[in-house]
Write an enzyme that holds these catalytic residues in place. Structure first.
Site, mmCIF file in Angstrom:
data_model
loop_
_atom_site.group_PDB
_atom_site.id
_atom_site.type_symbol
_atom_site.label_atom_id
_atom_site.label_comp_id
_atom_site.label_asym_id
_atom_site.label_seq_id
_atom_site.Cartn_x
_atom_site.Cartn_y
_atom_site.Cartn_z
ATOM 1 C CB THR A 183 -9.115 -35.727 28.197
ATOM 2 O OG1 THR A 183 -9.248 -35.933 29.600
ATOM 3 C CG2 THR A 183 -9.075 -37.069 27.490
ATOM 4 N N GLY A 184 -6.676 -35.770 25.991
ATOM 5 C CA GLY A 184 -6.336 -35.801 24.571
ATOM 6 C C GLY A 184 -4.852 -35.571 24.359
ATOM 7 C CB THR A 227 -3.524 -30.646 22.520
ATOM 8 O OG1 THR A 227 -3.935 -31.096 21.227
ATOM 9 C CG2 THR A 227 -2.770 -29.338 22.380
ATOM 10 C CG ASP A 282 -9.518 -30.050 27.760
ATOM 11 O OD1 ASP A 282 -8.822 -30.839 27.084
ATOM 12 O OD2 ASP A 282 -10.592 -30.378 28.296
ATOM 13 C CD GLU A 327 -12.404 -32.958 27.608
ATOM 14 O OE1 GLU A 327 -11.335 -33.507 27.324
ATOM 15 O OE2 GLU A 327 -13.274 -32.706 26.756
HETATM 16 C C1 5RP Z 1 -11.381 -35.059 24.623
HETATM 17 C C2 5RP Z 1 -11.283 -33.730 23.984
HETATM 18 C C3 5RP Z 1 -9.970 -33.365 23.401
HETATM 19 O O1 5RP Z 1 -9.480 -32.235 24.055
HETATM 20 C C4 5RP Z 1 -10.158 -33.085 21.926
HETATM 21 O O2 5RP Z 1 -10.739 -34.243 21.321
HETATM 22 C C5 5RP Z 1 -8.839 -32.740 21.247
HETATM 23 O O3 5RP Z 1 -7.998 -33.871 21.252
HETATM 24 P P1 5RP Z 1 -6.513 -33.802 20.693
HETATM 25 O O4 5RP Z 1 -5.755 -32.829 21.523
HETATM 26 O O5 5RP Z 1 -6.002 -35.208 20.815
HETATM 27 O O6 5RP Z 1 -6.584 -33.357 19.246
HETATM 28 O O7 5RP Z 1 -12.200 -32.950 23.931
HETATM 29 O O8 5RP Z 1 -12.683 -35.329 25.050
#
Ligand code: 5RP
Length: 217
Positions: A30-31, A33, A85, A107
């Site tokens: 999630t997020g 990336t 992730d 996750e």
């Molecule tokens: C979500 C997460 C995300 O992987 C983490 O916050 C990184 O987010 P991004 O890729 O938007 O920087 O742990 O719960």
């Protein structure tokens, strides 16, 4: 020189997508990336089954044509070939902080069920050692008592998680991540925390400029 973090996230995600083979069961993080990873994976048009760690990821993956299977019922896969992730912090000693998007409980379950757990990140996520905030998901029942017991906690202005949990952040010291992880895991009312131990992570693919560095904890 200004660092293009979105570019670094994208190339790390594209490198991770190349690790996926036809027939695999793949965990989707999630997020932002992880979202690049979903795009890169869908573009490969492989025959996969995917497990999504959030409704947002599930919606995007499904929209792009990936087959997302349930992970919360009898008949669901019990092992995944690989999960990919993002991360909020990736420390030199291998400890990782996740959950700024509030999905760390799901996750971590998906990461633990995967034979290979691959982190993807931009270079700004690399840190000397992990530091607060550490995301926490609390059971709604007794949440005020849990917060009072923990003390050094900051509330989030965020909706409940898909599992009904309340999101807060530990803002106390993180001198010893292993010790803090033990303390948080042993605190009644904490569903899970965002500290991921080095042994959970197979490797990290980190975008730096136009290159992707591969780190192993
Ligand atoms: C979500 C997460 C995300 O992987 C983490 O916050 C990184 O987010 P991004 O890729 O938007 O920087 O742990 O719960």
């Amino acid at each position: 020189m200004q660092v293009d973090l979105e570019h670094e996230k994208r190339i790390a995600a594209e490198a991770a997508a190349l690790l996926i083979e036809d027939g695999m069961v793949v965990g989707l993080g999630t997020g932002s990336t992880a979202s690049f990873f979903v795009e890169a994976l869908a573009a490969r048009e492989l025959d996969l089954r995917c497990v999504a760690t959030s409704p947002a990821t599930e919606a995007k993956a499904t929209r792009l044509g990936l087959r997302v299977v349930p992970f919360g019922c009898e008949g669901a896969p019990t092992r995944l070939d690989i999960a990919v992730d993002g991360a909020d912090q990736v420390a030199a000693d291998g400890w990782v902080v996740k959950g700024n998007g509030g999905a760390h409980t799901r996750e971590k379950i998906v990461a633990a069920a995967a034979d290979r757990f691959v982190l993807i990140a931009s270079s700004d996520k690399l840190v000397e050692q992990v530091s607060p905030p550490i995301p926490l998901e609390l059971l709604a029942f007794g949440a005020e008592a849990t917060i009072a017991r923990l003390g050094r906690v900051r509330r989030r202005d965020a909706p409940r998680t898909p599992d009904g949990g309340i999101l807060v952040d530990w803002i106390g010291p993180v001198d010893d991540p292993a010790e803090l992880a033990r303390l948080l895991s042993a605190t009644p009312g904490i569903v899970d925390h965002g500290l991921f131990p080095p042994e959970l992570v197979s490797e990290a693919l980190v975008g730096r400029g136009d290159r992707v560095e591969r780190l192993r904890p």
